[in-house]
Enzyme design. Structure first.
Site, PDB file in Angstrom:
ATOM      1  N   ASP A  90      32.705  65.791   3.378  1.00 56.86           N
ATOM      2  CA  ASP A  90      34.135  65.661   3.690  1.00 56.86           C
ATOM      3  C   ASP A  90      34.597  66.683   4.725  1.00 56.86           C
ATOM      4  O   ASP A  90      35.749  67.121   4.710  1.00 56.86           O
ATOM      5  CB  ASP A  90      34.994  65.784   2.407  1.00 56.86           C
ATOM      6  N   LYS A 146      33.236  64.653   9.595  1.00 58.13           N
ATOM      7  CA  LYS A 146      32.170  64.197  10.506  1.00 58.13           C
ATOM      8  C   LYS A 146      32.549  62.891  11.194  1.00 58.13           C
ATOM      9  O   LYS A 146      32.180  62.647  12.333  1.00 58.13           O
ATOM     10  CB  LYS A 146      30.862  63.999   9.723  1.00 58.13           C
ATOM     11  N   GLY A 180      32.486  58.721   2.786  1.00 57.25           N
ATOM     12  CA  GLY A 180      33.757  58.135   3.210  1.00 57.25           C
ATOM     13  C   GLY A 180      34.186  58.844   4.474  1.00 57.25           C
ATOM     14  O   GLY A 180      34.581  60.002   4.429  1.00 57.25           O
ATOM     15  N   HIS A 181      34.035  58.190   5.616  1.00 56.46           N
ATOM     16  CA  HIS A 181      34.375  58.814   6.891  1.00 56.46           C
ATOM     17  C   HIS A 181      35.667  58.197   7.412  1.00 56.46           C
ATOM     18  O   HIS A 181      35.761  56.982   7.560  1.00 56.46           O
ATOM     19  CB  HIS A 181      33.235  58.629   7.901  1.00 56.46           C
ATOM     20  N   GLN A 201      26.455  63.125   4.251  1.00 56.15           N
ATOM     21  CA  GLN A 201      27.004  64.172   3.373  1.00 56.15           C
ATOM     22  C   GLN A 201      26.811  65.552   4.014  1.00 56.15           C
ATOM     23  O   GLN A 201      26.418  65.635   5.158  1.00 56.15           O
ATOM     24  CB  GLN A 201      26.345  64.120   1.989  1.00 56.15           C
TER      25      GLN A 201
END
Ligand code: IMP
Length: 426
Positions: free
Chosen positions: A13, A16, A40-41, A225
């Protein structure tokens, strides 16, 4: 730029997605090298917000080929849904390719992830329950043969593989977890519906990446991640099941280590973590809540509130070394706008000894006491700054301290969620 790895410095988080989206403007290929829809991007373009779980963050650039490489795990139901959502918003996804070797997350992986977490009780990892760990476990177990993305095009083969898997899985599901067995026909029907939609994206992605590298094209290898969720280098056992570190980019894509030119280490200006495990610089409740509110620190995938704390320089310094970072992209700097003083952890004290790197042995890590220095806050909004010189002196001093701790320069600074709210530092 040539081949650049984008890797998270902390526990995921870090932002990225935004950094990859910006770099993708000049890229020919964006390749996701590990993980699945545990990620989750978030990418913001104008007023539009995109939350990408599986598809690489370059997908919003139609001229850029986006690849989910061998090292990823793919849930076809989630992929079909993500493609549908993007298509409804005008992105064809014709530029997407998925490695035929990528392992497939099946309904039994999701079930087993949840059952294992329940069984761990107070010792749960706090996984995303998306089936990531069980899918990677099957990959390394090898027999019975798990389903890979290339298998999704052949209904008969898929049916057989599911039957073989469930013959074994149902023993575990019933006898270990006392849960009703899964019906192979129902599992097949569920997966087949989305398999038919996504199997056309299967490709020999290794060949595409190699060809592009040999042609000297611009390639971004995107981790899902952060460094401290890495299976080997993270805070074990509270980690994910793959290798987000820059070395994982070689494993996951088939690019050799000498081909990588740059490693952009994405680091949030403070620290967050979701799930269980040590977080040495976790802030007291009130300060943590302020960071959470200002930074919208709620999981993109699970909606869980993220644990928040101060920048951990030991984590940053270690991450820079583990990943061979060449620069830092510092994100969410504007979240600190209101603070008069900003604590930064510059060392760990453990039984009277001062450490400047994260101890490898997790049992040691739980004993550390962070040593802080306090930097002056700037107490003014940074969201409009577009140039280094437009940052107030205290904000520049903060960034310079980050670079000093990391041991590499800060090349990008994010002062808000949109593409424009980014400062490129010479
Ligand atoms: P898993 O990857 O779902 O098995 O979860 C293992 C650990 O990694 C849990 O603590 C999750 O919260 C954490 N995790 C997995 N993916 C992400 C991510 O993208 N961001 C932050 N934490 C993550």
């Amino acid at each position: 730029m040539a081949i650049t790895v984008v890797v998270g410095a902390q526990w995921g988080d870090e932002g990225k997605g935004k950094i990859t989206d910006i770099l993708a403007e000049d890229a020919d290929l964006v390749v996701r090298y590990q993980g699945g829809n545990n990620a989750g991007h978030t990418v913001v373009i104008g007023d539009e917000e995109f939350k990408l779980h599986l598809i690489p963050s370059g997908i919003l650039h139609p001229d850029c080929t986006c690849i989910m490489a061998d090292g990823t795990v793919v849930d076809p139901e989630v992929l079909a849904e993500e493609i549908k959502c993007l298509q409804e918003r005008g992105y064809s996804c014709d530029n997407l390719r998925v490695s035929c070797n990528a392992h497939v997350i099946m309904p039994y992986h999701r079930l087993l992830d949840g059952l294992a977490e329940e069984a761990r009780g107070g010792k749960s990892i706090g996984t995303t329950r998306r089936g990531i760990g069980p899918a990677y476990t099957d990959k390394t177990a090898r027999m019975p043969q798990p389903v890979r993305f290339g298998d999704l095009a052949d209904g008969q083969k898929l049916r057989g593989l599911i039957a073989d898997q469930l013959a074994q899985k149902n023993v575990i599901i019933q006898q270990l977890y006392q849960h009703p067995p899964l019906n192979p026909h129902e599992v097949f029907e569920e997966v087949w519906a989305s398999a038919q939609l996504v199997s056309k994206y299967a490709a020999d992605t290794h060949k595409i990446v190699q060809g592009s590298a040999q042609a000297g094209e611009q390639i971004i290898l995107e981790g899902a991640q952060g460094t401290f969720l890495d299976l080997d280098y993270g805070t074990y056992p509270f980690v994910t099941s793959s290798h987000p570190v820059a070395g994982g980019a070689c494993l996951g894509t088939g690019v050799g280590p000498t081909a990588i030119d740059q490693v952009t280490l994405v680091c949030k200006a403070y620290t967050t973590r979701v799930g269980a495990g040590i977080l040495p610089t976790e802030a007291p409740d009130e300060a943590a809540q302020e960071l959470r509110d200002r930074g919208c620190e709620y999981g993109t995938t699970t909606g869980r509130p993220r644990r928040c704390g101060w920048l951990d320089g030991v984590v940053l310094h270690s991450a820079a070394m583990i990943n061979g970072a060449t620069s830092v992209a510092l994100t969410q700097l504007d979240v600190l706008d209101t603070l008069a003083k900003i604590p930064v952890c510059i060392g760990y004290e453990i039984e009277g000894v001062l450490l400047d790197t994260v101890p490898a042995w997790a049992e040691e890590l739980v004993k550390v006491r962070p040593v802080y220095e306090e930097l002056a806050g700037w107490q003014q909004p940074l969201g409009e700054a577009r140039e280094w010189t437009q940052l107030p002196p205290a904000a520049r001093a903060y960034v310079e301290r980050v670079a000093e701790i990391a041991g590499v320069p800060v090349g990008m600074i994010s002062v808000g969620p949109s593409r424009e709210q980014t400062i490129i530092v010479d």
